[in-house]
Design a protein around this motif. Sequence first.
Motif, PDB file in Angstrom:
ATOM      1  N   TYR A   7       0.763  -1.437   7.383  1.00  0.00           N
ATOM      2  CA  TYR A   7       0.130  -3.374   7.143  1.00  0.00           C
ATOM      3  C   TYR A   7       0.913  -3.701   5.705  1.00  0.00           C
ATOM      4  CZ  TYR A   7      -3.597  -1.135   9.654  1.00  0.00           C
ATOM      5  OH  TYR A   7      -4.487   0.115  10.065  1.00  0.00           O
ATOM      6  N   PRO A   8       2.500  -4.102   5.586  1.00  0.00           N
ATOM      7  CA  PRO A   8       3.020  -4.411   4.846  1.00  0.00           C
ATOM      8  C   PRO A   8       2.896  -5.322   3.589  1.00  0.00           C
ATOM      9  CG  PRO A   8       3.886  -4.939   6.659  1.00  0.00           C
ATOM     10  CD  PRO A   8       2.969  -4.459   7.415  1.00  0.00           C
ATOM     11  N   TYR A   9       1.596  -6.308   4.137  1.00  0.00           N
ATOM     12  CA  TYR A   9       1.454  -7.673   4.013  1.00  0.00           C
ATOM     13  C   TYR A   9      -0.007  -7.099   3.042  1.00  0.00           C
ATOM     14  CZ  TYR A   9       3.895 -10.494   6.881  1.00  0.00           C
ATOM     15  OH  TYR A   9       4.345 -11.309   7.374  1.00  0.00           O
ATOM     16  N   LEU A  10      -1.084  -5.985   3.479  1.00  0.00           N
ATOM     17  CA  LEU A  10      -1.966  -5.233   2.517  1.00  0.00           C
ATOM     18  C   LEU A  10      -0.766  -4.922   0.874  1.00  0.00           C
ATOM     19  CD1 LEU A  10      -4.953  -4.472   2.263  1.00  0.00           C
ATOM     20  CD2 LEU A  10      -4.230  -2.421   3.400  1.00  0.00           C
ATOM     21  N   GLY A  15       0.600  -4.989  -4.661  1.00  0.00           N
ATOM     22  CA  GLY A  15       1.833  -4.295  -4.959  1.00  0.00           C
ATOM     23  C   GLY A  15       2.016  -5.510  -6.242  1.00  0.00           C
ATOM     24  N   PHE A  16       1.535  -6.310  -5.701  1.00  0.00           N
ATOM     25  CA  PHE A  16       2.164  -7.728  -6.750  1.00  0.00           C
ATOM     26  C   PHE A  16       0.443  -7.669  -7.819  1.00  0.00           C
ATOM     27  CE2 PHE A  16       4.374  -9.930  -3.807  1.00  0.00           C
ATOM     28  CZ  PHE A  16       5.354 -10.232  -4.256  1.00  0.00           C
ATOM     29  N   LEU A 162       5.821  -0.458  -4.039  1.00  0.00           N
ATOM     30  CA  LEU A 162       4.856  -0.900  -3.421  1.00  0.00           C
ATOM     31  C   LEU A 162       5.349  -2.469  -2.670  1.00  0.00           C
ATOM     32  CD1 LEU A 162       1.329  -0.621  -4.124  1.00  0.00           C
ATOM     33  CD2 LEU A 162       2.572   0.726  -2.263  1.00  0.00           C
ATOM     34  N   VAL A 163       5.949  -3.160  -3.030  1.00  0.00           N
ATOM     35  CA  VAL A 163       6.441  -4.796  -3.316  1.00  0.00           C
ATOM     36  C   VAL A 163       7.628  -4.332  -2.472  1.00  0.00           C
ATOM     37  CG1 VAL A 163       7.666  -6.600  -4.272  1.00  0.00           C
ATOM     38  CG2 VAL A 163       5.193  -5.765  -5.093  1.00  0.00           C
ATOM     39  N   ILE A 164       8.081  -4.083  -3.015  1.00  0.00           N
ATOM     40  CA  ILE A 164       9.886  -3.049  -2.247  1.00  0.00           C
ATOM     41  C   ILE A 164       9.496  -2.501  -0.985  1.00  0.00           C
ATOM     42  CG2 ILE A 164      11.970  -2.033  -2.392  1.00  0.00           C
ATOM     43  CD1 ILE A 164      11.961  -2.091  -5.685  1.00  0.00           C
ATOM     44  N   ASN A 165       9.429  -1.341  -0.850  1.00  0.00           N
ATOM     45  CA  ASN A 165       8.545  -0.207   0.375  1.00  0.00           C
ATOM     46  C   ASN A 165       8.141  -1.209   1.168  1.00  0.00           C
ATOM     47  OD1 ASN A 165      10.203   1.666  -0.388  1.00  0.00           O
ATOM     48  ND2 ASN A 165       8.748   1.880  -1.422  1.00  0.00           N
ATOM     49  N   ALA A 166       7.480  -3.014   1.215  1.00  0.00           N
ATOM     50  CA  ALA A 166       6.614  -3.549   1.676  1.00  0.00           C
ATOM     51  C   ALA A 166       7.478  -4.513   2.002  1.00  0.00           C
ATOM     52  CB  ALA A 166       5.600  -4.063   0.983  1.00  0.00           C
ATOM     53  N   LEU A 167       8.412  -5.599   1.727  1.00  0.00           N
ATOM     54  CA  LEU A 167       8.837  -6.016   2.081  1.00  0.00           C
ATOM     55  C   LEU A 167       9.997  -5.437   2.548  1.00  0.00           C
ATOM     56  CD1 LEU A 167      10.437  -7.899  -1.381  1.00  0.00           C
ATOM     57  CD2 LEU A 167       8.786  -9.048   0.429  1.00  0.00           C
TER      58      LEU A 167
END
Length: 187
Positions: A7-10, A15-16, A162-167
Amino acid sequence: MKHIKKYPYLFLSIGFLLIAAGILIVFVLTDLRDDIMNVAIGVIIILIALLLIIPTLRKHREGPIFILRAIELVLALLAGLLFILGTASGNPSLWIGLLLYIHGLVELIAAHLHKVRLKTEQFIVAVVLVTLGTYTFAATPITPTIMNGVLLALFVIPGLFLVINALQALSTKGKPKSKTKATKKAS
């Protein structure tokens, strides 16, 4: 990590939100910041207890060293809990310094009681903890400005993680998987 990839968008949104919340709380919502500050102090004290005491508590499961470490752990968790509940007030330098001092002292006492010669780096770390703890609770170097920075870091660091890993998960999600040697030979 598995959930971030699924669930990268979540997790990108979370993170943001963490980063935005940290910036808002520290720089804009100062009343809320003051309320959260004691919780942050309690979290820091509990993290220090978990990182410094629990690993050493597992080494010795009986005797006077175990009792000293158990008392150290109870005091640290109690201090952290009192700050989180808002019943402890005062200078965080006192509590953090006291916990660092006690941990270094217990390390030195443990080595003496077990008649174990500490490695040079272990001895230096123990003496530095005693010295740093004494300085911290005596000189009170932890100012409100430092605590504001720590509070900001408590929000921004997990948010950035979270932002880096989701990206990264989003960037690899669209790429086709490379063929293995067995599938290349079959083609």
